[in-house]
Design an enzyme around this catalytic site. Structure first.
Site, short mmCIF file in Angstrom:
data_model
loop_
_atom_site.label_atom_id
_atom_site.label_comp_id
_atom_site.label_asym_id
_atom_site.label_seq_id
_atom_site.Cartn_x
_atom_site.Cartn_y
_atom_site.Cartn_z
CB SER A 176 13.37 -29.16 -33.67
OG SER A 176 13.55 -27.92 -33.05
CB THR A 177 11.43 -25.71 -36.37
OG1 THR A 177 12.38 -25.13 -35.50
CG2 THR A 177 10.56 -24.63 -36.99
CG HIS A 203 14.37 -29.67 -30.05
ND1 HIS A 203 15.15 -29.40 -31.15
CD2 HIS A 203 14.86 -30.82 -29.51
CE1 HIS A 203 16.08 -30.34 -31.27
NE2 HIS A 203 15.92 -31.21 -30.30
CG MET A 296 15.85 -24.39 -37.25
SD MET A 296 16.09 -22.74 -36.52
CE MET A 296 15.50 -23.01 -34.85
CG ASP A 299 18.92 -33.25 -30.87
OD1 ASP A 299 19.85 -33.98 -30.45
OD2 ASP A 299 17.81 -33.18 -30.32
#
Length: 358
Positions: A176-177, A203, A296, A299
């Site tokens: 993600s991030t 993401h 973050m 997941d």
């Protein structure tokens, strides 16, 4: 009470600055400063010393990308969150910003700002807070490695291995991030004869994943494709799940395919948990490798912990390299990480496991 986050909001729209002021002042844990363009932002960065900067892309005098480049050259300590339009052009610019050192991005409200700003409010708050805790990444070395890899591929020609060999394994990546830059440290390391397909749940909005896949295809020996519908899962390929949907593995007519399905009720998409669960339904867990990288939330942690318990291999990115140590930390906490490695060692570890036949 924790120390207030010093936030510099940079946007040439007075209305946008007004609404963002209202959002962050209502939270009570932000100290704010404002700039109307990149030049003012550079001046404010010196005097205000922000923890986080939200940076618009299109501004007069000095645009967001040019401002970001100068912030990075100065070694500014602030973490930058880009505010970007959800268009293909906006995606390309934003990915460039992430390559330069921005931590994350939020979509710019479309239509009337006053009517649409509330839609991004939770995302804006969570990403700015995460950015304040994020670890800045050194990008000069990364950019040099990617450039060298691109020159190497151009010099010898990008020779793809023949697809269609029987599958003996697959690698499943959740990120993600901070993901685009992290994946640029891992995926280009894999050689053209790497024996397993790689499926990535990053993401990201749908307008970004196609652009990102094309960028990665330019620096990877393996073919990189966006998954926007059913396609055979084959050796010699890296599959980037389409944004705003979920990427899964399925079995059809005796063959394993990778497919894009409507997003489920999960908080994050494409969902790493859903990807891993679907893979365990069509392949023996012992043939699967899960890699959980920066991001973050949690997941992918539950599904990869189960994968490890059922005989699969797993890697969690270490805190040393993770921009946001959320997702991999949760996998480690659950006891589901076989190895904990910095991003720059993940690609070589995947090759080592492949050479030993998993």
């Amino acid at each position: 009470m924790s120390q207030a986050i010093r936030l510099l909001i940079v946007d040439d729209s007075a209305l946008m600055r007004k609404h963002m002021r209202q959002i962050f002042e209502a939270e009570g844990d932000f100290t704010l400063a404002f700039a109307r363009n990149g030049r003012e932002a550079l001046d404010q960065a010196r005097s205000f010393e922000p923890d986080v900067v939200t940076l618009d892309v299109n501004m007069p005098e000095l645009d967001g990308i040019s401002c970001l480049e100068q912030l990075m050259e100065r070694g500014a300590a602030a973490r930058v969150v880009m505010v970007s339009s959800l268009t293909e052009e906006g995606a390309a610019v934003t990915l460039r910003a992430l390559e330069l050192g921005a931590v994350d991005f939020v979509p710019k409200p479309d239509g009337t700002v006053s009517l649409s700003i509330d839609r991004i409010r939770p995302m804006l708050l969570s990403k700015v807070r995460a950015a304040a805790r994020a670890k800045p990444r050194r990008v000069v070395g990364l950019r040099a490695r990617v450039s060298a890899r691109r020159r190497e591929l151009e010099a010898r020609g990008t020779i793809r291995p023949p697809a269609g060999a029987a599958l003996s394994g697959a690698v499943l990546v959740g990120v993600s991030t901070g993901g685009p830059r992290t994946l640029e440290e891992i995926l280009p390391v894999l050689p053209a004869d790497y024996p397993y397909p790689v499926v990535v749940a990053q993401h990201m909005p749908s307008t970004f994943t196609g652009v990102f896949a094309r960028r990665m295809d330019g620096v990877c020996a393996l073919e990189v494709r966006e998954v926007d519908g059913p396609m055979p899962l084959a050796t010699g390929g890296i599959y980037i799940g389409r944004g705003d949907a979920d990427v899964v593995l399925e079995r059809r007519l005796g063959r394993i395919i990778v497919n894009s399905l409507p997003a489920d009720e999960s908080l994050w998409h494409p969902s790493a948990d859903r990807l891993v669960v679907s893979a365990m339904q069509v392949m023996p867990p012992s043939q699967l490798t899960g890699v959980l990288l920066t991001g973050m939330g949690h997941d992918g942690a539950a599904a990869m912990a189960e994968l490890r318990q059922r005989g699969g291999r797993t890697i969690a990115e270490s805190q040393d390299s993770a921009v946001v140590f959320g997702m991999p930390a949760e996998l480690i906490r659950r006891g589901g990480a076989e190895l904990v490695l910095p991003a720059e060692r993940v690609g070589t570890q995947l090759q080592a496991w492949a050479r030993r036949g998993r």
